[in-house]
Each structure stands twice: as C-alpha cells, then as structure tokens.
Scaffold this active site. Structure first.
Site, PDB file in Angstrom:
ATOM      1  N   ASP A  89       0.878  -1.170   0.000  1.00  0.00           N
ATOM      2  CA  ASP A  89       0.000   0.000   0.000  1.00  0.00           C
ATOM      3  C   ASP A  89       0.912   1.215   0.000  1.00  0.00           C
ATOM      4  OD1 ASP A  89      -1.552   2.173   0.692  1.00  0.00           O
ATOM      5  OD2 ASP A  89      -2.637   1.146   2.303  1.00  0.00           O
TER       6      ASP A  89
ATOM      7  N   HIS B 103      -8.257   5.019   2.533  1.00  0.00           N
ATOM      8  CA  HIS B 103      -7.623   3.719   2.204  1.00  0.00           C
ATOM      9  C   HIS B 103      -8.424   3.025   1.101  1.00  0.00           C
ATOM     10  CE1 HIS B 103      -4.839   3.802   5.624  1.00  0.00           C
ATOM     11  NE2 HIS B 103      -5.834   4.322   6.319  1.00  0.00           N
TER      12      HIS B 103
ATOM     13  N   ASP C  67      -4.110  -1.657  -2.198  1.00  0.00           N
ATOM     14  CA  ASP C  67      -2.839  -2.386  -2.300  1.00  0.00           C
ATOM     15  C   ASP C  67      -2.484  -2.716  -3.738  1.00  0.00           C
ATOM     16  OD1 ASP C  67      -2.179  -2.856   0.570  1.00  0.00           O
ATOM     17  OD2 ASP C  67      -4.212  -3.673   0.498  1.00  0.00           O
TER      18      ASP C  67
ATOM     19  N   GLN D 148       2.797   4.091   2.750  1.00  0.00           N
ATOM     20  CA  GLN D 148       2.363   3.497   4.032  1.00  0.00           C
ATOM     21  C   GLN D 148       3.079   2.194   4.411  1.00  0.00           C
ATOM     22  OE1 GLN D 148      -2.035   3.079   5.050  1.00  0.00           O
ATOM     23  NE2 GLN D 148      -1.490   0.914   4.919  1.00  0.00           N
TER      24      GLN D 148
ATOM     25  N   TYR E   1       0.270  -0.156  15.202  1.00  0.00           N
ATOM     26  CA  TYR E   1      -0.599  -0.308  14.037  1.00  0.00           C
ATOM     27  C   TYR E   1      -0.282   0.760  13.005  1.00  0.00           C
ATOM     28  CZ  TYR E   1      -4.591  -0.500  10.992  1.00  0.00           C
ATOM     29  OH  TYR E   1      -5.382  -0.603   9.873  1.00  0.00           O
TER      30      TYR E   1
ATOM     31  N   LYS F 256      -3.113  -2.466   7.719  1.00  0.00           N
ATOM     32  CA  LYS F 256      -3.308  -3.910   7.841  1.00  0.00           C
ATOM     33  C   LYS F 256      -2.367  -4.642   6.878  1.00  0.00           C
ATOM     34  CE  LYS F 256      -5.369  -6.772  10.392  1.00  0.00           C
ATOM     35  NZ  LYS F 256      -4.382  -7.130  11.398  1.00  0.00           N
ATOM     36  N   ASP F 257      -2.121  -5.922   7.184  1.00  0.00           N
ATOM     37  CA  ASP F 257      -1.123  -6.707   6.442  1.00  0.00           C
ATOM     38  C   ASP F 257      -1.521  -6.946   4.982  1.00  0.00           C
ATOM     39  OD1 ASP F 257      -0.023  -7.086   9.092  1.00  0.00           O
ATOM     40  OD2 ASP F 257      -1.717  -8.445   9.344  1.00  0.00           O
TER      41      ASP F 257
HETATM   42  P1  13P Z   1      -5.075  -0.503   4.872  1.00  0.00           P
HETATM   43  O1  13P Z   1      -4.243  -1.464   5.660  1.00  0.00           O
HETATM   44  O2  13P Z   1      -5.713  -1.161   3.704  1.00  0.00           O
HETATM   45  O3  13P Z   1      -4.251   0.675   4.502  1.00  0.00           O
HETATM   46  O4  13P Z   1      -6.273  -0.019   5.753  1.00  0.00           O
HETATM   47  C1  13P Z   1      -5.957   0.606   6.945  1.00  0.00           C
HETATM   48  C2  13P Z   1      -7.098   1.107   7.737  1.00  0.00           C
HETATM   49  O5  13P Z   1      -6.849   1.433   8.887  1.00  0.00           O
HETATM   50  C3  13P Z   1      -8.455   1.197   7.171  1.00  0.00           C
HETATM   51  O6  13P Z   1      -9.370   1.726   8.101  1.00  0.00           O
HETATM   52 MG    MG Z   2      -4.030   2.094   3.237  1.00  0.00          MG
HETATM   53 MG    MG Z   3      -4.746  -2.178   2.190  1.00  0.00          MG
END
Ligand code: 13P
Ligand code: MG
Ligand code: MG
Length: 385
Positions: A11, A18, A52, A93, A236, A239-240
């Site tokens: 990402d 996002h 992503d 990110q 945090y 997310k992965d």
């Molecule tokens: P991503 O990991 O896809 O960037 O999403 C992060 C997030 O906190 C969405 O609320």
């Molecule tokens: Mg994101």
């Molecule tokens: Mg993502």
C-alpha cells in the site's frame, strides 16, 4: 527451467482514504517494472485490490532474490513519490524501512513466492495459477477457505476422485506471534487435520505459509504471505493485506474447488476499519476499490496460464467478477451489517492482542496512571467520598 512466481504487494497511498491506488501511481509502478522485462523478469502483471498494489512476476532467479525484491521496492518507491506529489492518503504506508537489506521480507511489503520445475510435461502438462490478493485483513484470512479446498472433500471432490490429491497435502504453518525469527510447523492431511485446525482456528496468530503435494513432495502448490506489519513497526500502521499464489488443476485442486469455500463460508476475519474490527471477507473482482462502511475486507482472485517460456497468458480470468458472486456479496453484506449492529461490543472488535498495537492502550494506561481503579475492600470507602 526452474521458474519462480513472485507476488510482492504494498500500500503506497490512495486518494480520499484507504481506497485504491491512483492511476498515475499504478503507471509509475508499471513503468519501473516494465524496464526489467526480458532482463531479470520474464513477465509481470500489475493489479490492485483495495488500496494495495500487487506486482506479480515470473523469473528464473529463485525465491528471496535480491534483484527481484529490489526491483519491486524501487517500483513502490517510484509510485510513492507520485502519491506524495498528488497528496494521496498514506503515501508510502507499507514501506517501513529506509532501504531493505537483501530482500524485502521484513521491510513492509507482503511477499508470496513459489519456485518449481517448469517442464510442461509429466505431472504438470500445463501450468495454471491463481493469484489472490486481500485488503483490510491479516494473513489468517486465507486459512479457512484454503484449508477447506485442500483438505475437505465437502469442498474439494478431487480428494476422493483423484488419487494424487487423495494422498493429501503438507501444510507449512507460521507462528506469526514469534517476531524474532520464522517459527514454522509442517503438518499433513488427512492424518494431522485436527492439529492443523487447532492452530488455524487462531487466525491472528497462525497462518498457512505454504502447501506441498504429498504425492509429489517436490511440488509446492501454494505460497501465502505471512508478514505482519505490527511486528515490524511495533504499532498499528495499516493492515497486512496478504497475497497468495495457488497452482491449480491436474495433481492439484481445480479453481472451481478452490473458490467454493469463498462462496459458502465467508469467514469473519480481523481487520476492517483501523484493522481493529471483525467482518466477513468478501470476494470482489480484481482492481476494485474499498468503499464500504467500516472497510469490510475484500479478496480478489485471478486465473492465469503460464507458457513454455514462463510468460503469462495474454488473457486471464477474474474469478470473482462473475455475476454469481453478486449474490454471495449480498450475503456478506447481511453478515457484515449484522456484526456491525453491535458496534464496539465483544467480538465485533479485534481480540486484545491485536488491539494492543492500537491507541486503545492509552485509555487503559491513563486509567491506571491516574489511579482510577480501586480495590473495594482496601480503598472503597475512601473512593466513595
Ligand atoms: P489498509 O491497511 O488497507 O491501509 O487499511 C488501513 C485502515 O486502517 C483502514 O481503516
Ligand atoms: Mg491504506
Ligand atoms: Mg490495504
């Protein structure tokens, strides 16, 4: 030839939250990778799932190759520079270090790689592959659908119809809580299925990293990224959003068997808004933005063939683009809304171990620091005054 398929995903920013990478960011990534085609890279494909970007490549350099990983890193860096200029949200990110050392495992991007003898004869007369990418979830999101497709005849009739499949598979499972080094266990189906299930039930700690044929032990069937961003960043940061490669047909499950569990299970997984909630993972076509309330997690699945020279077929199949999946998505929306109706309460939010990487800790810390908890027997009378 020994052929390697590498899927590297990151990402690196998106407009308005996002959501999805901007076209110009995708162009920058594509233009960097395209320069390596015919050199270190045989073929490549650039796709996105939510915010992503996945770079899928074929080459002969093996897994964890410095040049291939550096190429992906450079492409993500070029894309990040464009995202920064555009003012996209979360530019860069997932690029969590200044420069990767050797390969980019541990630097932020998700990595799934698989090497095999590419002969197009014998047990593999044709090479068909599925590439999965998921957004707003962790690597454990693949565990249940992939386990069912490889281990349960309710989903994969091939396990009883085809003797090579009936010999079972070896599941390599990663303990993702063990951040210092890779802690793995190899377990076989059908004999050790209860041990496999005993681990995979904990989707935030254990995930399938690879699957191998037992009939042809030199054949790796599947590779799934198991990188956890909070292990790298210590907090945090996003997310992965794991990627997976699954080889299909002949001695392996067929695509129709592999997608079956995604239609009938729709498992609740950890991720979603701020990576802190639990919602069902929902199949969507490739190159779909995430625009749903609370970022319900999504998964995409591409079917590709690979020719004798290691090049991808010029046409591919987007499995979850079929209208069949519109019905499945409606069920997933119902499931998701049902969970969201209880907001922050209980299982609607991620487990405590996941949440310990978020700012929620500050609430607990401040209550402790300011002495707001009291012991009824010892301090109760004083607190009441
Ligand atoms: P991503 O990991 O896809 O960037 O999403 C992060 C997030 O906190 C969405 O609320
Ligand atoms: Mg994101
Ligand atoms: Mg993502």
């Amino acid at each position: 030839m020994k052929l390697t398929i590498s899927v590297l995903k990151a990402d690196i920013g998106s407009p308005g939250g996002h959501t999805k990478p901007a076209d110009k960011v995708l162009d920058a990534v594509r233009s960097t990778v395209s320069k390596a085609r015919g050199k270190e890279v045989i073929d490549y494909l650039i796709t996105y799932t939510g915010d992503d970007i996945a770079i899928t490549m074929t080459h002969e350099r093996g897994v964890n190759d410095h040049k291939i990983h550096q190429l992906a890193w450079d492409a993500f860096k070029e894309g990040t520079a464009v995202a920064q200029r555009r003012g996209d949200y979360g530019a860069g990110q997932d690029l969590l270090v200044d420069a990767p050392s050797g390969n980019i495992r541990g630097a932020g991007p998700a990595v799934a790689e698989l090497e095999f003898d590419h002969k197009l004869s014998g047990e593999r007369a044709a090479e068909s592959v599925m590439i999965f990418a998921a957004d707003k979830c962790g690597p454990g999101a693949y565990s249940l659908p992939v386990y069912l497709a490889f281990a349960d005849p309710m989903y994969c009739g091939g396990l009883i119809l085809k003797p090579e499949l009936g010999k079972g598979f070896t599941f390599r499972i990663m303990d993702m809580d063990f951040a210092e080094s890779d802690r793995l266990v190899d377990l076989t189906t059908p004999e050790e299925m209860y041990s496999i299930v005993g681990l995979l039930r904990d989707e935030t700690r254990y995930a399938i990293e690879g699957i191998f044929s037992r009939a042809y032990p030199h054949q790796q069937v599947a590779a799934i990224s198991t990188q956890r961003l909070h292990n790298i960043a210590g907090k945090y940061t996003g997310k992965d959003d794991p990627v997976a490669i699954i080889r299909t047909q002949s001695i392996f499950p067929a695509p129709e068997e592999i997608v079956m569990p995604w239609a009938s299970v729709l498992p609740f997984v950890t991720g979603d808004c701020r990576g802190s909630h639990v919602l069902p993972i929902t199949p969507y076509p490739v190159n779909t933005p995430v625009r749903s309330p609370y970022c319900q997690p999504i998964v995409s699945s591409l079917g590709i063939s690979i020719n004798r020279e290691g090049r991808f077929s010029d046409e591919y199949v987007d499995f979850f683009a079929d209208t069949y999946w519109e019905h499945i998505r409606r069920i997933a929306v119902e499931k998701g809304l049902s969970m969201r109706s209880q907001g922050w309460f209980g299982v609607a939010m991620a487990n405590n171990a996941e949440l310990s990487y978020t700012g929620l800790n500050k609430i607990y810390e401040n209550l402790e620091k300011n002495g707001r908890f009291f012991n009824r027997e010892k301090e109760g009378a004083a607190a009441a005054k």
